[in-house]
Design a protein around this motif. Structure first.
Motif, mmCIF file in Angstrom:
data_model
loop_
_atom_site.group_PDB
_atom_site.id
_atom_site.type_symbol
_atom_site.label_atom_id
_atom_site.label_comp_id
_atom_site.label_asym_id
_atom_site.label_seq_id
_atom_site.Cartn_x
_atom_site.Cartn_y
_atom_site.Cartn_z
ATOM 1 N N ASN A 130 -13.794 -68.029 34.402
ATOM 2 C CA ASN A 130 -13.179 -68.556 33.176
ATOM 3 C C ASN A 130 -12.298 -67.485 32.537
ATOM 4 N N ASN A 131 -10.999 -67.745 32.492
ATOM 5 C CA ASN A 131 -10.029 -66.805 31.923
ATOM 6 C C ASN A 131 -10.168 -65.396 32.493
ATOM 7 N N ASN A 132 -10.533 -65.322 33.799
ATOM 8 C CA ASN A 132 -10.624 -64.030 34.502
ATOM 9 C C ASN A 132 -9.252 -63.358 34.501
ATOM 10 N N ILE A 133 -9.245 -62.042 34.225
ATOM 11 C CA ILE A 133 -7.976 -61.338 34.034
ATOM 12 C C ILE A 133 -7.121 -61.310 35.311
ATOM 13 N N SER A 138 -7.072 -71.385 30.012
ATOM 14 C CA SER A 138 -6.583 -71.923 28.733
ATOM 15 C C SER A 138 -5.464 -71.067 28.136
ATOM 16 N N LEU A 139 -5.519 -69.742 28.410
ATOM 17 C CA LEU A 139 -4.489 -68.849 27.875
ATOM 18 C C LEU A 139 -3.113 -69.184 28.463
ATOM 19 N N ILE A 140 -3.087 -69.487 29.761
ATOM 20 C CA ILE A 140 -1.813 -69.836 30.414
ATOM 21 C C ILE A 140 -1.255 -71.140 29.847
ATOM 22 N N TYR A 141 -2.135 -72.077 29.560
ATOM 23 C CA TYR A 141 -1.685 -73.338 28.972
ATOM 24 C C TYR A 141 -1.034 -73.102 27.605
ATOM 25 N N LEU A 142 -1.624 -72.195 26.827
ATOM 26 C CA LEU A 142 -1.053 -71.882 25.507
ATOM 27 C C LEU A 142 0.343 -71.265 25.645
ATOM 28 N N ILE A 143 0.472 -70.349 26.616
ATOM 29 C CA ILE A 143 1.778 -69.702 26.843
ATOM 30 C C ILE A 143 2.818 -70.736 27.282
ATOM 31 N N LEU A 144 2.406 -71.643 28.182
ATOM 32 C CA LEU A 144 3.334 -72.683 28.661
ATOM 33 C C LEU A 144 3.765 -73.602 27.514
ATOM 34 N N GLU A 145 2.840 -73.888 26.614
ATOM 35 C CA GLU A 145 3.160 -74.741 25.468
ATOM 36 C C GLU A 145 4.242 -74.082 24.610
ATOM 37 N N PHE A 146 4.084 -72.786 24.386
ATOM 38 C CA PHE A 146 5.064 -72.048 23.580
ATOM 39 C C PHE A 146 6.411 -71.972 24.310
ATOM 40 N N MET A 147 6.372 -71.731 25.628
ATOM 41 C CA MET A 147 7.623 -71.649 26.404
ATOM 42 C C MET A 147 8.354 -72.992 26.412
ATOM 43 N N SER A 148 7.580 -74.068 26.481
ATOM 44 C CA SER A 148 8.191 -75.396 26.452
ATOM 45 C C SER A 148 8.908 -75.625 25.124
ATOM 46 N N PHE A 149 8.247 -75.268 24.031
ATOM 47 C CA PHE A 149 8.842 -75.433 22.700
ATOM 48 C C PHE A 149 10.139 -74.613 22.567
#
Length: 489
Positions: free
Chosen positions: A201-204, A270-281
């Protein structure tokens, strides 16, 4: 020969057909150059390839070794890629008639790049993904630099080559890190490893590996901040190449990206999903705002592409809501390709006979309706679809995107879509309005622009424009088609 091997062979028939067409083209060039012959062979190759999809549909889903997996989802994208290839070939013929140097290699580059894109769409293994992306990208590099005697074309090819090399390095490094953790290069095995082991889970290392792979994919899709190559490459490419790069190249990578996220659950990264959401915006807003300052059509389309791919990225972020996501992906992708084909085809039908530099500028087309109403109407339909105005297929793509956002209650992306749509609508309406003003001097003085002939290219543009309007009025069939894919995955 066992039944499984026969089925695996049938699964690869569409790819083999394009390969055979390309090989015939190579041998014919070695014997004697003949533009029409290579063109016909290419068209026949594409048509037989898409017809052979019928036989592939009878044996799916099927694994082909560890490298490929073909299901209805792959069939959909392979079909879109081949259809885009056929449209490109039809756009290319009149363009190449006016090209002064060797013409035949252009078709070979199209065939090999389409072949690579189809392999991308069915790849299920990180090694086959890497090789197929390179197979797709190298011919695109040749297409971008095909007008090598022009400074902008050469500059565009050089930029694409350098940045494409950087993205390939990221992809390789990401693959190595993922293999280090999961012990496998197969996408399904990697997904299962992450699902059944909570320690990941969210392994670096997983996050770093996936981030590097995503950098490579996002570079190909021109998502901010990896979009820098797009305006210059678009400006330096011919309209035919521009259509191919903006359709086949991006659709193939997008199919891969969405499949990757189908296998990997949200909770694990989940961290990657957050980054993708910001990049999409950022992509939606940045692409839309930059459109306001463009005077050149190719650069306008480049920023429009950045904005549209930002919209499309939202469907990947919420891919776990498969029914609405798959309908949105299907509608948005189809409207994007059709609108691009009609707009670039219409511009290409005008520009192929002209050698003026001003042909790329929006001001050149002011008052085009009073010289060629049919071309003006085709351009208007394409821009209406880009702007998601009702009675065009683009409207339903944006409608389902909003439905997806409302179901997920994402305020950031909802605000981004509304803001991007308003700015985009203003830009597209400005261009449309200019078509119906008094003709510009550039247009009035152009003697080559006096007649509209019913060529194959113009017939294609009219047919595609009609499809945009028909599916804009009656989209039920498309919605059912894309919605049913969920049950066939």
């Amino acid at each position: 020969m066992s039944t499984i091997i026969i089925k695996q062979f049938i699964g690869l028939i569409p790819i083999f057909i394009l390969l055979i067409a390309a090989l015939i083209g190579i041998f014919s060039i070695a014997i004697k150059r003949n533009h029409i012959f290579v063109y016909i062979i290419s068209v026949i190759g594409f048509i037989i390839s898409i017809l052979s999809m019928f036989f592939v549909c009878q044996i799916i889903p099927i694994d082909i070794g560890m490298l490929f997996y073909i299901n209805h989802y792959s069939i959909l994208y392979m079909s879109i890629i081949i259809i885009s290839g056929i449209i490109t070939i039809i756009l290319a013929y009149p363009y190449l008639l006016h090209y002064k140097f060797n013409k035949e290699e252009f078709y070979l580059l199209l065939l090999f790049s389409t072949l690579g894109s189809m392999v991308v769409a069915i790849s299920n293994h990180l090694i086959s993904i890497f090789i197929s992306i390179e197979l797709m990208s190298f011919p695109i590099l040749g297409l971008i630099g095909y007008e090598y005697f022009q400074y902008k074309s050469l500059e565009a090819a050089l930029k694409y080559m350098i940045l494409s090399g950087f993205s390939s390095i990221c992809l390789l490094l990401g693959i190595a890190l993922i293999y280090y953790v999961s012990g496998s290069l197969n996408l399904i095995d990697i997904g299962n490893t992450l699902i059944f082991n909570s320690i990941y889970n969210n392994n670096i290392i997983i996050l770093l590996g996936l981030s590097l792979i995503l950098v490579s994919f996002i570079f190909k899709l021109s998502i901010v901040p990896f979009h820098l190559w797009t305006p210059d490459v678009y400006e330096g490419s011919s309209y035919v190449v521009l259509f191919f790069v903006s359709s086949v190249g991006k659709i193939a990578v997008f199919s891969l990206l969405s499949r990757l996220f189908l296998y990997i659950p949200n909770s694990k990264i989940s961290l990657i999903y957050l980054i993708l959401e910001f990049m999409s915006f950022i992509s939606i807003v940045f692409g839309s705002v930059m459109m306001l300052f463009q005077k050149n059509i190719k650069r306008l389309l480049a920023y429009s592409s950045i904005s549209n791919l930002g919209y499309l990225l939202i469907t990947v972020i919420y891919i776990n809501n498969q029914y609405i996501s798959l309908i949105t992906i299907g509608l948005f992708t189809l409207s994007y390709i059709l609108s691009n084909a009609v707009f670039l085809g219409s511009i290409s039908s005008i520009s192929i006979k002209n050698e003026q530099k001003d042909i790329d500028y929006i001001k050149f087309y002011r008052g085009i309706f009073w010289r060629h109403p049919i071309i003006a109407i085709m351009l208007t339909i394409a821009l209406f679809s880009f702007a998601s105005i009702p009675m065009s297929i683009g409207f339903f793509g944006k409608f389902y995107l909003m439905l997806l956002i409302v179901s997920k209650k994402s305020l950031l992306l909802g605000f981004g879509i509304v803001l991007g749509s308003i700015i985009g609508l203003y830009c597209y309406l400005q261009v449309i309005l200019s078509f119906y003003l008094k003709s510009s001097e550039l247009l009035s003085n152009n003697k080559l622009f006096n007649s509209f002939k019913l060529t194959v290219l113009n017939i294609l543009i009219i047919i595609l424009s009609t499809i945009i309007v028909l599916f804009g009025i009656y989209p039920t069939y498309l919605i059912e088609l894309f919605g049913n894919i969920q049950w066939l995955l």
